[in-house]
Design a protein around this motif. Structure first.
Motif, PDB file in Angstrom:
ATOM      1  N   LEU A   8     -23.887 -60.474 -23.987  1.00 39.75           N
ATOM      2  CA  LEU A   8     -23.259 -60.837 -22.652  1.00 39.75           C
ATOM      3  C   LEU A   8     -22.220 -60.030 -22.497  1.00 39.75           C
ATOM      4  N   TRP A   9     -21.087 -59.552 -24.592  1.00 41.79           N
ATOM      5  CA  TRP A   9     -20.697 -58.143 -24.702  1.00 41.79           C
ATOM      6  C   TRP A   9     -20.912 -57.468 -24.090  1.00 41.79           C
ATOM      7  N   GLY A  10     -22.267 -57.108 -24.972  1.00 42.92           N
ATOM      8  CA  GLY A  10     -22.568 -55.902 -23.468  1.00 42.92           C
ATOM      9  C   GLY A  10     -22.452 -55.516 -22.826  1.00 42.92           C
ATOM     10  N   LEU A  11     -22.920 -56.684 -21.924  1.00 40.61           N
ATOM     11  CA  LEU A  11     -23.880 -56.283 -20.859  1.00 40.61           C
ATOM     12  C   LEU A  11     -22.353 -55.925 -20.110  1.00 40.61           C
ATOM     13  N   GLY A  12     -21.216 -56.440 -20.261  1.00 45.34           N
ATOM     14  CA  GLY A  12     -19.467 -56.629 -19.983  1.00 45.34           C
ATOM     15  C   GLY A  12     -19.589 -55.085 -19.997  1.00 45.34           C
ATOM     16  N   GLY A  13     -19.871 -54.498 -20.327  1.00 45.16           N
ATOM     17  CA  GLY A  13     -19.087 -53.286 -21.156  1.00 45.16           C
ATOM     18  C   GLY A  13     -20.195 -52.177 -20.203  1.00 45.16           C
ATOM     19  N   GLY A  14     -21.814 -52.917 -20.038  1.00 47.81           N
ATOM     20  CA  GLY A  14     -21.998 -51.760 -19.391  1.00 47.81           C
ATOM     21  C   GLY A  14     -21.866 -52.287 -17.681  1.00 47.81           C
ATOM     22  N   GLY A  59     -29.564 -55.265 -23.868  1.00 48.50           N
ATOM     23  CA  GLY A  59     -29.933 -54.815 -25.122  1.00 48.50           C
ATOM     24  C   GLY A  59     -29.982 -54.054 -26.097  1.00 48.50           C
ATOM     25  N   VAL A  60     -29.112 -53.534 -26.228  1.00 48.46           N
ATOM     26  CA  VAL A  60     -28.581 -52.319 -26.991  1.00 48.46           C
ATOM     27  C   VAL A  60     -27.904 -53.075 -28.391  1.00 48.46           C
ATOM     28  N   ALA A  61     -26.817 -53.456 -27.471  1.00 48.23           N
ATOM     29  CA  ALA A  61     -25.507 -54.271 -28.166  1.00 48.23           C
ATOM     30  C   ALA A  61     -25.695 -55.824 -28.787  1.00 48.23           C
ATOM     31  N   GLY A  62     -27.052 -56.248 -28.358  1.00 48.82           N
ATOM     32  CA  GLY A  62     -28.204 -57.501 -28.912  1.00 48.82           C
ATOM     33  C   GLY A  62     -28.889 -56.850 -29.961  1.00 48.82           C
ATOM     34  N   ALA A  63     -28.729 -56.020 -30.231  1.00 48.21           N
ATOM     35  CA  ALA A  63     -29.620 -55.402 -31.826  1.00 48.21           C
ATOM     36  C   ALA A  63     -29.387 -54.958 -32.610  1.00 48.21           C
ATOM     37  N   ALA A  64     -28.282 -54.248 -32.244  1.00 42.80           N
ATOM     38  CA  ALA A  64     -27.265 -54.249 -32.952  1.00 42.80           C
ATOM     39  C   ALA A  64     -26.199 -55.643 -34.004  1.00 42.80           C
ATOM     40  N   THR A  72     -18.544 -56.808 -33.942  1.00 41.08           N
ATOM     41  CA  THR A  72     -17.758 -57.731 -33.542  1.00 41.08           C
ATOM     42  C   THR A  72     -17.529 -57.843 -32.101  1.00 41.08           C
ATOM     43  N   PRO A  73     -17.250 -58.500 -30.954  1.00 41.86           N
ATOM     44  CA  PRO A  73     -16.659 -58.609 -29.530  1.00 41.86           C
ATOM     45  C   PRO A  73     -16.841 -57.348 -29.103  1.00 41.86           C
ATOM     46  N   LEU A  74     -15.527 -56.161 -29.825  1.00 43.06           N
ATOM     47  CA  LEU A  74     -15.536 -55.252 -29.496  1.00 43.06           C
ATOM     48  C   LEU A  74     -16.322 -54.389 -29.975  1.00 43.06           C
ATOM     49  N   ILE A  75     -16.799 -54.201 -30.667  1.00 46.65           N
ATOM     50  CA  ILE A  75     -18.521 -53.146 -30.906  1.00 46.65           C
ATOM     51  C   ILE A  75     -19.279 -52.817 -29.784  1.00 46.65           C
ATOM     52  N   ALA A  76     -19.487 -54.286 -29.866  1.00 47.19           N
ATOM     53  CA  ALA A  76     -20.736 -54.889 -28.571  1.00 47.19           C
ATOM     54  C   ALA A  76     -19.523 -54.616 -27.495  1.00 47.19           C
ATOM     55  N   PHE A  77     -19.236 -54.560 -27.004  1.00 45.37           N
ATOM     56  CA  PHE A  77     -18.369 -53.938 -25.323  1.00 45.37           C
ATOM     57  C   PHE A  77     -18.562 -52.260 -25.738  1.00 45.37           C
ATOM     58  N   ALA A  78     -18.157 -51.785 -26.824  1.00 38.30           N
ATOM     59  CA  ALA A  78     -17.848 -50.660 -26.641  1.00 38.30           C
ATOM     60  C   ALA A  78     -19.952 -50.066 -26.810  1.00 38.30           C
ATOM     61  N   LEU A  79     -20.561 -50.252 -27.804  1.00 36.02           N
ATOM     62  CA  LEU A  79     -21.547 -50.235 -27.417  1.00 36.02           C
ATOM     63  C   LEU A  79     -22.562 -50.195 -25.800  1.00 36.02           C
ATOM     64  N   GLY A  80     -21.738 -51.722 -25.769  1.00 34.22           N
ATOM     65  CA  GLY A  80     -22.719 -51.532 -23.948  1.00 34.22           C
ATOM     66  C   GLY A  80     -22.006 -50.773 -22.837  1.00 34.22           C
ATOM     67  N   ALA A  82     -21.824 -47.535 -23.740  1.00 36.72           N
ATOM     68  CA  ALA A  82     -21.546 -45.926 -24.686  1.00 36.72           C
ATOM     69  C   ALA A  82     -23.543 -45.828 -24.069  1.00 36.72           C
ATOM     70  N   ALA A  83     -24.053 -47.247 -24.067  1.00 33.36           N
ATOM     71  CA  ALA A  83     -26.338 -46.769 -23.258  1.00 33.36           C
ATOM     72  C   ALA A  83     -26.025 -46.632 -22.063  1.00 33.36           C
ATOM     73  N   PRO A  84     -25.585 -46.528 -21.160  1.00 36.74           N
ATOM     74  CA  PRO A  84     -25.613 -45.599 -20.066  1.00 36.74           C
ATOM     75  C   PRO A  84     -25.193 -44.335 -19.415  1.00 36.74           C
ATOM     76  N   LEU A  85     -24.030 -44.373 -20.544  1.00 37.84           N
ATOM     77  CA  LEU A  85     -23.768 -42.856 -20.048  1.00 37.84           C
ATOM     78  C   LEU A  85     -24.886 -42.115 -21.347  1.00 37.84           C
ATOM     79  N   ILE A  86     -25.088 -42.592 -22.303  1.00 41.92           N
ATOM     80  CA  ILE A  86     -26.584 -41.901 -23.009  1.00 41.92           C
ATOM     81  C   ILE A  86     -27.236 -41.658 -22.714  1.00 41.92           C
ATOM     82  N   LEU A  87     -28.045 -42.797 -22.426  1.00 47.47           N
ATOM     83  CA  LEU A  87     -28.961 -42.786 -21.326  1.00 47.47           C
ATOM     84  C   LEU A  87     -29.317 -41.686 -19.580  1.00 47.47           C
ATOM     85  N   GLU A  88     -27.601 -41.797 -19.730  1.00 44.40           N
ATOM     86  CA  GLU A  88     -27.916 -40.473 -18.027  1.00 44.40           C
ATOM     87  C   GLU A  88     -27.656 -39.071 -18.805  1.00 44.40           C
TER      88      GLU A  88
END
Length: 142
Positions: A8-14, A59-64, A72-80, A82-88
């Motif tokens: 959910l933290w990754g979803l928030g980042g995305g 998915g990226v934050a959950g897998a991590a 941590t939530p901050l790392i999960a948010f950062a991963l979320g 970064a995931a769309p930017l890396i995909l782009e």
């Protein structure tokens, strides 16, 4: 922390990245919605792209979170985030062939096909190609 909470933290980042992209598109268009013609593909494809990128972020934050105990939530948010930017950036590296003919439904003609006869074969390098050693190359040509 639970994998689902980190997702959910990754979803928030995305979704944060999607919100920034939305505001950038609104400013680019100036007036109206950025997904309307002639500025975008339409509301349906826009919504699907947002949902896919947000799901990728979760998915990226959950897998991590499932693989490492120190996420941590901050790392999960950062991963979320970064995931769309890396995909782009990865999708920009894929070359797009614009010169291919498309199928024509009116005439029943198919699109491009690949057959062994249409592929050029080279038995040996042509005479105009110079083969250099390891130490030579670009620097030797200068």
């Amino acid at each position: 922390m639970s994998v689902w909470v980190l997702a959910l933290w990754g979803l928030g980042g995305g979704l944060a990245i999607e919100a920034l992209d939305f505001f950038k598109a609104v400013r680019r268009v100036g007036r109206g919605w950025p997904w309307r013609y002639p500025y975008g593909p339409g509301g349906g494809p826009y919504l699907v792209s947002v949902l896919v990128r947000a799901a990728l972020s979760a998915g990226v934050a959950g897998a991590a979170g499932a693989s490492v105990d120190c996420v941590t939530p901050l790392i999960a948010f950062a991963l979320g985030t970064a995931a769309p930017l890396i995909l782009e950036k990865l999708s920009q590296q894929i070359p797009v062939e614009a010169g291919l003919p498309l199928p024509d439904p009116a005439t029943g003609a198919d699109g491009p096909t690949l057959s062994q006869e249409s592929l050029p074969r080279r038995e040996r390098p042509s005479d105009d190609v110079e083969i250099t050693g390891m130490g030579e190359g670009r620097d030797a040509a200068r």
